[in-house]
Design a protein around this motif. Sequence first.
Motif, PDB file in Angstrom:
ATOM      1  N   SER A 112       0.742  -1.187   0.165  1.00 55.46           N
ATOM      2  CA  SER A 112       0.258  -0.185   0.057  1.00 55.46           C
ATOM      3  C   SER A 112       0.879   1.366  -0.068  1.00 55.46           C
ATOM      4  CB  SER A 112      -0.953   0.000   1.305  1.00 55.46           C
ATOM      5  OG  SER A 112      -0.187   0.045   2.374  1.00 55.46           O
ATOM      6  N   ILE A 113       2.160   1.091   0.474  1.00 59.17           N
ATOM      7  CA  ILE A 113       2.933   2.347   0.624  1.00 59.17           C
ATOM      8  C   ILE A 113       3.394   2.631  -0.686  1.00 59.17           C
ATOM      9  CG2 ILE A 113       5.150   3.168   1.437  1.00 59.17           C
ATOM     10  CD1 ILE A 113       3.169   2.946   3.638  1.00 59.17           C
TER      11      ILE A 113
ATOM     12  N   ALA B 140       0.646   4.027  -2.774  1.00 60.07           N
ATOM     13  CA  ALA B 140       0.387   5.474  -2.424  1.00 60.07           C
ATOM     14  C   ALA B 140       1.366   6.440  -3.251  1.00 60.07           C
ATOM     15  CB  ALA B 140       0.624   5.677  -0.854  1.00 60.07           C
TER      16      ALA B 140
ATOM     17  N   GLY C 232       0.678   6.556  -6.715  1.00 59.70           N
ATOM     18  CA  GLY C 232      -0.708   6.906  -7.076  1.00 59.70           C
ATOM     19  C   GLY C 232      -0.638   8.614  -7.251  1.00 59.70           C
ATOM     20  N   ILE C 233       0.496   8.902  -6.436  1.00 64.24           N
ATOM     21  CA  ILE C 233       0.251  10.745  -6.781  1.00 64.24           C
ATOM     22  C   ILE C 233       1.693  11.088  -7.666  1.00 64.24           C
ATOM     23  CG2 ILE C 233      -0.799  11.346  -4.528  1.00 64.24           C
ATOM     24  CD1 ILE C 233       1.910  11.364  -3.253  1.00 64.24           C
TER      25      ILE C 233
ATOM     26  N   HIS D  10      10.466   6.082  -0.090  1.00 63.45           N
ATOM     27  CA  HIS D  10       9.590   5.277   0.900  1.00 63.45           C
ATOM     28  C   HIS D  10       9.981   4.076   1.149  1.00 63.45           C
ATOM     29  CE1 HIS D  10       6.765   8.395   0.613  1.00 63.45           C
ATOM     30  NE2 HIS D  10       7.227   8.630  -0.944  1.00 63.45           N
TER      31      HIS D  10
ATOM     32  N   ARG E 130       8.640  -0.491  13.182  1.00 63.41           N
ATOM     33  CA  ARG E 130       7.360   0.572  12.794  1.00 63.41           C
ATOM     34  C   ARG E 130       6.085  -0.135  12.738  1.00 63.41           C
ATOM     35  NH1 ARG E 130       8.452   5.525  10.245  1.00 63.41           N
ATOM     36  NH2 ARG E 130      10.909   5.720   9.918  1.00 63.41           N
TER      37      ARG E 130
ATOM     38  N   MET F   9      -2.649   2.272 -13.117  1.00 60.86           N
ATOM     39  CA  MET F   9      -1.945   1.682 -11.990  1.00 60.86           C
ATOM     40  C   MET F   9      -1.769   0.097 -12.422  1.00 60.86           C
ATOM     41  SD  MET F   9      -0.820   3.401  -9.401  1.00 60.86           S
ATOM     42  CE  MET F   9      -0.946   2.625  -7.766  1.00 60.86           C
TER      43      MET F   9
ATOM     44  N   THR G 112       1.742  -1.325 -12.858  1.00 59.84           N
ATOM     45  CA  THR G 112       2.427  -2.104 -11.902  1.00 59.84           C
ATOM     46  C   THR G 112       2.263  -3.163 -11.267  1.00 59.84           C
ATOM     47  OG1 THR G 112       1.064  -1.292 -10.117  1.00 59.84           O
ATOM     48  CG2 THR G 112       2.617   0.192 -10.634  1.00 59.84           C
TER      49      THR G 112
ATOM     50  N   GLY H 187      -5.532  11.267  -9.866  1.00 59.65           N
ATOM     51  CA  GLY H 187      -4.955  11.109  -8.618  1.00 59.65           C
ATOM     52  C   GLY H 187      -5.874   9.855  -8.138  1.00 59.65           C
ATOM     53  N   MET H 188      -5.351   9.248  -7.162  1.00 60.87           N
ATOM     54  CA  MET H 188      -6.113   7.999  -6.742  1.00 60.87           C
ATOM     55  C   MET H 188      -6.112   7.881  -5.078  1.00 60.87           C
ATOM     56  SD  MET H 188      -5.656   4.027  -8.206  1.00 60.87           S
ATOM     57  CE  MET H 188      -7.127   2.853  -8.419  1.00 60.87           C
TER      58      MET H 188
ATOM     59  N   PHE I  17      -7.302   4.928  -2.324  1.00 65.09           N
ATOM     60  CA  PHE I  17      -7.276   3.670  -2.176  1.00 65.09           C
ATOM     61  C   PHE I  17      -8.323   3.053  -1.010  1.00 65.09           C
ATOM     62  CE2 PHE I  17      -3.355   4.825  -3.884  1.00 65.09           C
ATOM     63  CZ  PHE I  17      -2.970   3.816  -4.836  1.00 65.09           C
TER      64      PHE I  17
ATOM     65  N   LYS J  61      -8.199   0.821   1.369  1.00 63.17           N
ATOM     66  CA  LYS J  61      -7.678   1.083   2.887  1.00 63.17           C
ATOM     67  C   LYS J  61      -6.792   2.354   2.823  1.00 63.17           C
ATOM     68  CE  LYS J  61      -4.994  -1.643   5.705  1.00 63.17           C
ATOM     69  NZ  LYS J  61      -3.439  -1.642   5.223  1.00 63.17           N
TER      70      LYS J  61
ATOM     71  N   ASN K 289      -4.003   4.757   3.371  1.00 58.71           N
ATOM     72  CA  ASN K 289      -2.355   4.407   3.164  1.00 58.71           C
ATOM     73  C   ASN K 289      -1.824   5.436   3.332  1.00 58.71           C
ATOM     74  OD1 ASN K 289      -3.070   5.361   0.703  1.00 58.71           O
ATOM     75  ND2 ASN K 289      -1.970   3.634  -0.543  1.00 58.71           N
ATOM     76  N   PRO K 290      -1.580   6.303   4.488  1.00 63.18           N
ATOM     77  CA  PRO K 290      -0.886   7.443   4.542  1.00 63.18           C
ATOM     78  C   PRO K 290       0.657   7.021   4.763  1.00 63.18           C
ATOM     79  CG  PRO K 290      -1.868   7.055   6.605  1.00 63.18           C
ATOM     80  CD  PRO K 290      -2.449   6.012   5.703  1.00 63.18           C
ATOM     81  N   PHE K 291       1.531   7.874   4.314  1.00 64.48           N
ATOM     82  CA  PHE K 291       2.930   7.437   4.477  1.00 64.48           C
ATOM     83  C   PHE K 291       3.052   7.509   6.045  1.00 64.48           C
ATOM     84  CE2 PHE K 291       3.473   9.572   0.211  1.00 64.48           C
ATOM     85  CZ  PHE K 291       3.509   8.637  -0.345  1.00 64.48           C
ATOM     86  N   PRO K 292       4.003   6.615   6.512  1.00 66.55           N
ATOM     87  CA  PRO K 292       4.523   6.510   7.966  1.00 66.55           C
ATOM     88  C   PRO K 292       5.427   7.889   8.317  1.00 66.55           C
ATOM     89  CG  PRO K 292       5.544   4.967   6.958  1.00 66.55           C
ATOM     90  CD  PRO K 292       4.727   5.377   5.867  1.00 66.55           C
ATOM     91  N   LYS K 293       4.848   9.149   7.982  1.00 68.86           N
ATOM     92  CA  LYS K 293       5.527  10.298   8.165  1.00 68.86           C
ATOM     93  C   LYS K 293       4.678  11.317   8.750  1.00 68.86           C
ATOM     94  CE  LYS K 293       8.524   9.786   4.267  1.00 68.86           C
ATOM     95  NZ  LYS K 293       9.204  10.391   3.218  1.00 68.86           N
TER      96      LYS K 293
ATOM     97  N   THR L 228      -0.221   8.377  10.647  1.00 66.82           N
ATOM     98  CA  THR L 228      -0.838   7.221  11.226  1.00 66.82           C
ATOM     99  C   THR L 228      -1.231   7.200  12.595  1.00 66.82           C
ATOM    100  OG1 THR L 228       1.597   6.560  11.810  1.00 66.82           O
ATOM    101  CG2 THR L 228       0.835   5.595   9.550  1.00 66.82           C
TER     102      THR L 228
ATOM    103  N   ARG M  41      -3.706  14.587   0.210  1.00 66.58           N
ATOM    104  CA  ARG M  41      -2.342  14.074  -0.362  1.00 66.58           C
ATOM    105  C   ARG M  41      -2.840  14.290  -1.822  1.00 66.58           C
ATOM    106  NH1 ARG M  41      -0.084   8.492   1.386  1.00 66.58           N
ATOM    107  NH2 ARG M  41      -1.801   7.723   0.161  1.00 66.58           N
TER     108      ARG M  41
END
Lengths: 434, 256
Positions: free
Chosen positions: A317-318, A321, A324-325, A336, A432, B57, B60, B92-93, B95, B97, B99-103, B151, B165
Amino acid sequence: MRKGDVCHTTPMRRDIGLRQRYRAEMRFRAYGITAISIGMFFLGVLLWSVFSKGYSAFWQTSLTLNIRFDAAIIDPKNIRDHDSQVLFTANYPLLVRNALAEKLGVPSDDHLALHEVSHMFSSSVRVQLRDLVLGHPQLIGGIQKVTFLASADIDSAFKKQINLAGSETRRKISNRQIEWMHRLSADGSLHRAFNTGLFTLTASNRPETSGLGVALVGSLYMMLIVLVLSLPIGVAAAVYLEEYTHKNRFTDLVEVNINNLASVPSIVFGLLGLAVFVNFFGLPRSTSIVGGLVLTLMTLPTIIIATRSALRAVPPSIRSAALGIGASKTQTVFHHVLPLAVPGIMTGTIIGLAHALGETAPLLLIGMVAFVANYPITPMDPATALPVQIYMWANEAERAFVERTSGAIIVLLVFLILMNIASIVLRRRFERRW
Amino acid sequence: MNPRLKIKMCGSNVKVFYAQKEILHGIHLDIPENRVTALIGPSGCGKSTFLRCLNRMNDTIEGARVTGQILLDEEDIYDPSVDVVELRSRVGMVFQKPNPFPKSIYENVAYGPRIHGLAKSRVDLDEIIEQSLLKAGLFHEVKDRLHDAGTSLSGGQQQRLCIARAIAVRPEVILMDEPCSALDPIATARIEELIDDLRRNYTITIVTHSMQQAARVSQFTAMFHMGNLVEVGTTKTIFTSPGEQRTQDYITGRFG
Ligand SMILES: Nc1ncnc2c1ncn2[C@@H]1O[C@H](COP(=O)(O)OP(=O)(O)O)[C@@H](O)[C@H]1O
Ligand SMILES: [Mg+2]
C-alpha cells in the motif's frame, strides 16, 4: 413473572474433548521447556568453561623494583657518545637480575641462585629497559623505579594455576623461587595488574608478552572492508532484484545462485579468495585486504537476502500510495520503501558482520595464520584476526597460553554479544507499525 | 447522456488480461467532467481493475495487460508518448484502505507537490498544504499537530488525509476505490459530503459497494457484471428505472 413460569433445565454438558486438548497443550509446553533447558544448560557449560579459564588472562603478575642503571653494565667501555649501538645491545636483563638479587639478598657468587632469580621475570625487560634508556639516556648511572612483567611461570604460580605442593623436580618453579615470590608479594613488589598487554601486544613466543593487538587491528580492518563493500553492493543488488526486475528465468537463476552462495561452506570461499585475489590479482597474502574481500563475498548473500526480505515486508500500500500521486519508480523506492526497510537491512548487516568476525577457515587458507610481530599500518600489511589468534594460541602447550586462549575467546564473545545487542536494539527502536 | 457535458475521460473497448486471462471484456465508458461517476457491481466483476486502467496503476501489476483506448482530454493515455508519472499527477487515486505514509501529516501532503515541483517556496508549500487539508475537511482537526505522524490519526481522518494528499498535486480526475469500506458510518458521511464538495473542481470516479452511497454521491452510475459493462446512465435512471434485469436485481439486493 411468577416463579415456576420458566423451566430451568441445565443442558447436558457435551464432551468436546477438552481434557485431551489441555493435556496435549501441557505436553507440548513440557517439550518446549525441556528443549530450552537443554539449550541453556549447554550454553551455561560453554560460558562457564571459557570464563573460568579465561578471566585470569585479564590480570598479569608484575614486579615493581628500583633498578640501578649501572653504567659499567650498560656501557663498560664508555663509548656511547660515538657508538650508540652499544645501547641497543647492552645486557639489560642483568640490571634487573642484580636489582632483584640484591632485594632478595642473594650473594653475587651463588650462580645457581642467580640463575633462578633471572627466571623470575620476563625477558621482555630487555626491550622495555632498552626503550627506556634510549628515550632517557640521562638515566644511566641513576636509580629508577620500573614496573615489569614477571615470567610466565611465576605468573601461573602466583595465580595458583600450577600445583606448588608436589615434588620440586616435577614443576618448572623451584621451592626457593616460591619462597621469593611470597616475600616479594608480602612487601608489595610483586603484584597483579590489569593486563593491558593482552590488547596491545603482538605475536610473541613467550606467553606473557603476546597479545591480541595485531588480531584486533586486522579484524577491525576486515570489518570495515566488509561493511564498506558488502553493504552498498548487497543493498543495490537486492533493490534491483526486488523492485526493478520482472520475474523471469534469469532472475530465478540469480535468486537460486544467491541462496546457494549463502550456504557454501566458508572454506570454499577461502580457496576462491586464494585463487582469485592472491594468485590472479596478485594481492599480498596474509593481509587484511584479502581477508576482507573474502569475508565480503561470504557476507554479501546474507545482506542481499536480509535486504530483500526487509523490502518485501514493506506493505504494497505504501508503494501504491507513492505511485498513485505520480512518484516515479525510483522515487518510490528511495523515498519510501528503502527508508522503511533500513532497520531490517541494518539488522541483517550486523548479523552478517558478526558472522564474518567469527569466521576462521577462509582466513587460514589465505595465510592469515602468521606470526605477525608488527602492527599492520594499512590493510595491505600482514595481519591476523581474532578467531585465528585463538586458533594459534590454542595450539600452544604452555599453561599461560591456555588462559590467553580463553581470554581471547572472551574478547571475541564480548564483541559478538555487543553486535547482537546492537541489532536487537535497532530492531526495537525502529520497529514501525503501519 | 446530456450533450452539454464535457467528457473528461473516455474508455473504448478496454480489455484487461491478467496472465492471459481476460478480466474485462471490452468496456465502453465515458466519464463526464465535474461529475461523480459511480462504478457498481458484485465483487470480482472488475470495477477496481477498470479504475486502475484510468491512471495506469495496472502497469505496476506483474502480468497485467491492457488493450483498447482510454482518452484523457482527447489524448490516449496508453500512447507511448504519454509519461505515466505525468498522467498520475493529473489522475489521482484514493485507495480502499487508508494508506498514509509513515511520516508526519505535513510530509504526507507535501510529498506530491515537492516531487512535482509545484511549490516555489516554503510559504507556497505551506499554502498548498493548508488548502489541500481544508478541501479535504481535515485542516481544523489537525492544524495544531501537523507534525504528528499521519498514522496516528483515526481511520476516517487518515482517509481524508489521503484525499488531501491526492488533491495537493492538483489533479484533474480523482479515482476512489471503495474509499469508505474501512470506515464507520460517521466517517463515511463526512467523506460523502466531501466528495460532493470536490465535484465542483474535480472529475471523480468512485467504486462503491453501497447502493445508498452511489445514490447519494453520484450523478452517473455504471453497472459492471463479470467483466462487462451492463449499463450506464444517470444515477436517477439506474436506480429508478434500470434498463436491464441484472441491474434491477443487483440494486434490489437479489445478488452480489
Ligand atoms: N493482480 C491480479 N492478478 C490476477 N487476477 C486478478 C488480480 N487482481 C484482480 N484479479 C481478478 O480480476 C477480477 C476482477 O477483480 P477486481 O477488479 O478487483 O474486482 P472488483 O470489482 O471486486 O473490484 C477478479 O476475478 C480477480 O480475481
Ligand atoms: Mg475492488
